[in-house]
Each structure stands twice: as structure tokens, then as C-alpha cells.
Write an enzyme that holds these catalytic residues in place. Structure first.
Site, short mmCIF file in Angstrom:
data_model
loop_
_atom_site.label_atom_id
_atom_site.label_comp_id
_atom_site.label_asym_id
_atom_site.label_seq_id
_atom_site.Cartn_x
_atom_site.Cartn_y
_atom_site.Cartn_z
N CYS A 227 19.88 34.82 -0.18
CA CYS A 227 20.07 34.29 -1.55
C CYS A 227 20.29 32.79 -1.41
CB CYS A 227 21.25 34.95 -2.24
SG CYS A 227 21.22 36.75 -2.22
N GLY A 231 19.45 26.02 -0.74
CA GLY A 231 19.35 25.97 0.72
C GLY A 231 20.48 25.24 1.42
N GLY A 232 21.58 24.95 0.71
CA GLY A 232 22.67 24.20 1.33
C GLY A 232 23.28 24.91 2.52
N LYS A 233 23.51 26.22 2.40
CA LYS A 233 24.11 26.96 3.52
C LYS A 233 23.09 27.15 4.65
CE LYS A 233 27.83 29.28 1.04
NZ LYS A 233 27.61 28.62 -0.26
N ASP A 249 14.81 33.15 -1.84
CA ASP A 249 15.55 33.30 -3.08
C ASP A 249 14.64 33.96 -4.10
OD1 ASP A 249 18.31 32.07 -4.27
OD2 ASP A 249 16.79 32.26 -5.86
N ASP A 287 24.64 35.06 0.14
CA ASP A 287 25.52 34.28 -0.74
C ASP A 287 25.14 34.68 -2.16
OD1 ASP A 287 27.20 32.45 -1.90
OD2 ASP A 287 26.00 30.69 -1.38
N CYS A 340 31.35 32.70 -4.29
CA CYS A 340 32.29 31.63 -4.68
C CYS A 340 33.15 32.18 -5.82
CB CYS A 340 31.57 30.35 -5.07
SG CYS A 340 30.35 30.51 -6.38
#
Length: 386
Positions: A227, A231-233, A249, A287, A340
Site C-alpha cells: 500500500c 512511496g515514502g516508506k 498501490d 501501510d 497511522c
């Protein structure tokens, strides 16, 4: 624009928000339609609006009504200012206070209003946060810090700090992650800085970095971010280890900038249209979509838009994603579940239900972070397929 004119603009934007329009869209449209407003004006108006959204119920209560004007009156009162000093009617300032507004005396605010919590979420958050309920809700009323992730593929913490300082951006390391820097001055300069353009740093919350630090990785792994969002993680994991990274995604448009960001960071990431085609994987990170309750400082709109029905739909989606992810992991591989969210129903309850549906998974670790730890609220559980 004068300070009072900025408040008048914030009132207009808040009224549109209360009419169900998305906050970010309203701000963008307002800026396009009011070209006379400079960058400092737009930034100040944005700050007014987001501060009001974080404190929507309490400011409305202090202003005596649920509209943009009353909310900004309440904001000034909360900050110890006399609203009459800004509501003068002169120039582009809001009209003067009427007698009812001037004479209004707020009573002591009930807990849910004082903490700016939707009434229906009081009990779930109390049950999830226990003794931290009030401290966390008070923290969510404040503006979030700005954090950077240092790309250790290209630089060191100290060299990144030095490069940023040369452009007037002061930073400090943060204990949540060895790659995290908190921006102390001039955060709005970051994205135009040479350090950012050269891929030395990325904007990423410190708790988000901490979550990816906990994902077990090795250089020989095949890793899927199921997920991936923007793409930050994915980039954070790729900054740690030279493994084989894949990103997917369900909304492909979210990943459209990832190839450019990966090239800037000096890492390799393959964007997938079908994650099953490359299965199995040694590590799958999920995520998942969630309430976002841990990040309400950054997205306060989400706090007021969320409904009980939406939360139930999110929990159903999370369970389905977990079940799908489980089919993609090799025996002996790892499934990392992240949100989060501050809510137990999206975190511990999901893992417990997953393990009941899917025998053969060992629970290795779980960690929950709240804004009291310094960053956003996050949860991570790591499971091993046995």
C-alpha cells in the site's frame, strides 16, 4: 495584506469548509482567485485555517457559533487577544463585533469540546489511549513538527545538517530514528533547497521513519510495499538496505512521482501493476488505509470528516489487505502491518483477528507511537510466516 485582512480570508475559507468543501482545495482556489496575496499572506492564511481546523469545536464554542467568523473570534480569544482589535471593519478587516459577539461569555468547556474530539470518538480513543487520552488529544490540537529523513545512501547526518544550514535551514537530530532531523527554522525553504533537490533529504515524519526502521530487512530480500501511497516508506526502506524493492498501490496515480523520487535518492524501486506477478516476497509491508487519527495534527480535516460507518469500512478493508498480503509472503518471511492510527480496532484488534483467520503466523513484535513520542501516531506489528 494586513493581519486583519488575513483573518477575513480565513473566515471565508472556513465557511466553505463547513459547507463540506475539502480544505486543501479551498485554499488552492482562494490563492488562484486572489493573486494580490503574496506567499507570506497565503502561508499566514493557511496557518490560520489549519489551526482553526485542529481546534474547531473549542474555537466555535469560544466564539459562540459554528461559522467561520465565530471560529476566528474564538481563535483570538483562545490566544488571549481581544477580537475587537482585528474585527474593526476598516479596510479589508472583518466587520466590527456586534453586541452579542462582544458580550458573549463562554462557559467552561466540556472535555470533548475542550479537547476538540468528535463526540462519537471519545470512548474509542479513551479505551485505546487509557491514561494518555487527554495528553494525546491536547497534543493533536497543536501544529506538528516538520521532520526530514536523511538519505544515508548519499550523505551523513552531519553533512546533511551542514548543507541545510548553508541555506538557512537549522535542524536537530531526533531520537525516534537515526535518520530523522527536526526542522527548527525556515521549514518552507526545504523543498527548494539544494539538499532536497540532490536527494540528500526527504520530508518524512520521524515516527513514520521509526516504523520503517523496525521492518526486518536484509540485502538479499525481495521486498514489497503493498500500500505504497506516494512511496515514502519504500524509499525509507531502500535508504537502509540495498535489497530488491517493489511498490504497489491500488490507486496507481499515487505512485506516479516515485520513479523520479527514487532516481533523486539514488535507489532502485520497481513499480508494479499486479503484485501477485512477482510473488512471493521475503518481506511485505502493508501501510494500510486507516482513520489517520495519529496524524490529525497534519490533517485535522480527517478528524471531522470521519464517520462511524467509514471507520467500519476501513477496518473491513484492512482485514482484506492483511489476508491478501499473507498469500504473498514466502515461508519464513515477514509481514509488517502499519497504520497511522491511535485506535485499537485498527491496530491490535486487527492483528488478533488476522491470526485467528490465518494460523501459522508468529507474532514477533508490536509498537505503538503517539504524538507524545514526538512524531505522529503510528502502529507497527511484525509477523513471521512459520
Amino acid at each position: 495584506m494586513t493581519p486583519a485582512a488575513r483573518i477575513a480570508a480565513a473566515i471565508e475559507i472556513l465557511d466553505s469548509f463547513l459547507g463540506e468543501a475539502p480544505a486543501e482545495k479551498i485554499l488552492t482556489t482562494w490563492g488562484r482567485n486572489n493573486r494580490f496575496a503574496g506567499s507570506k499572506d497565503r502561508a499566514a492564511i493557511r496557518d490560520h485555517v489549519y489551526d482553526a481546523l485542529r481546534n474547531l469545536r473549542s474555537y466555535a464554542a469560544l466564539g459562540g457559533a459554528q461559522n467561520g467568523r465565530a471560529i476566528m473570534i474564538g481563535a483570538l480569544r483562545a490566544q488571549g487577544q481581544d477580537p475587537a482589535s482585528m474585527f474593526t471593519g476598516e479596510g479589508h478587516a472583518p466587520a466590527p463585533l456586534n453586541s452579542q459577539e462582544a458580550e458573549f461569555k463562554a462557559q467552561e468547556l466540556p472535555t470533548d469540546i475542550a479537547l476538540d474530539c468528535p463526540e462519537w470518538l471519545i470512548k474509542p480513543l479513551q479505551d485505546s489511549l487509557n491514561e494518555n487520552f487527554e495528553p494525546v488529544l491536547k497534543a493533536l490540537k497543536q501544529r506538528a513538527p516538520v521532520f526530514l529523513r536523511v538519505n544515508l545512501r548519499k550523505t551523513t547526518i552531519q553533512d546533511a545538517q551542514d548543507a541545510l544550514q548553508q541555506e538557512g535551514i537549522d535542524t536537530a537530530p531526533n531520537a525516534l530514528s537515526p535518520t530523522a532531523l527536526e526542522v527548527l527554522t525556515n521549514p518552507r525553504r526545504v523543498q527548494n533547497s539544494q539538499a532536497f533537490k540532490d536527494g540528500l533529504v526527504e520530508l518524512q515524519d520521524a515516527a513514520s521513519q521509526a516504523v520503517t526502521d523496525m521492518v526486518p530487512l536484509s540485502a538479499t530480500d525481495k521486498v514489497l510495499d503493498l500500500c505504497a501511497g506516494g512511496g515514502g516508506k519504500t524509499l525509507a526502506m531502500a535508504g537502509r538496505v540495498r535489497a530488491n524493492f517493489f511498490a504497489y498501490d491500488i490507486a496507481p496515480q499515487r505512485l506516479r512521482d516515485l520513479p523520479v523520487r527514487a532516481a533523486r535518492a539514488g535507489v532502485d524501486v520497481t513499480v508494479l501493476s499486479d503484485p501477485e506477478q512477482e510473488a512471493p516476497y521475503d518481506v511485505v509491508l502493508t501501510d494500510v488505509p486507516c482513520s489517520g487519527s495519529g496524524a490529525w495534527r497534519r490533517n485535522p480535516e480527517g478528524k471531522w470528516r470521519l464517520t462511524q460507518a467509514q471507520l467500519e469500512d476501513l477496518c473491513d478493508t484492512q482485514a482484506k489487505i492483511l489476508d491478501r498480503a499473507a498469500t504473498l509472503v514466502v515461508p519464513g518471511g515477514y509481514l509488517a502491518y502499519a497504520t497511522c492510527s491511535l485506535l485499537t480496532c485498527e491496530n491490535q484488534d486487527q492483528i488478533e483477528a488476522f491470526q485467528k483467520r490465518n494460523p501459522g503466523w508468529e507474532h514477533l513484535m508490536s509498537r505503538s507511537l503517539t504524538p507524545l513520542d514526538g512524531g505522529d501516531g503510528f502502529h507497527l506489528t511484525v509477523l513471521k510466516r512459520v
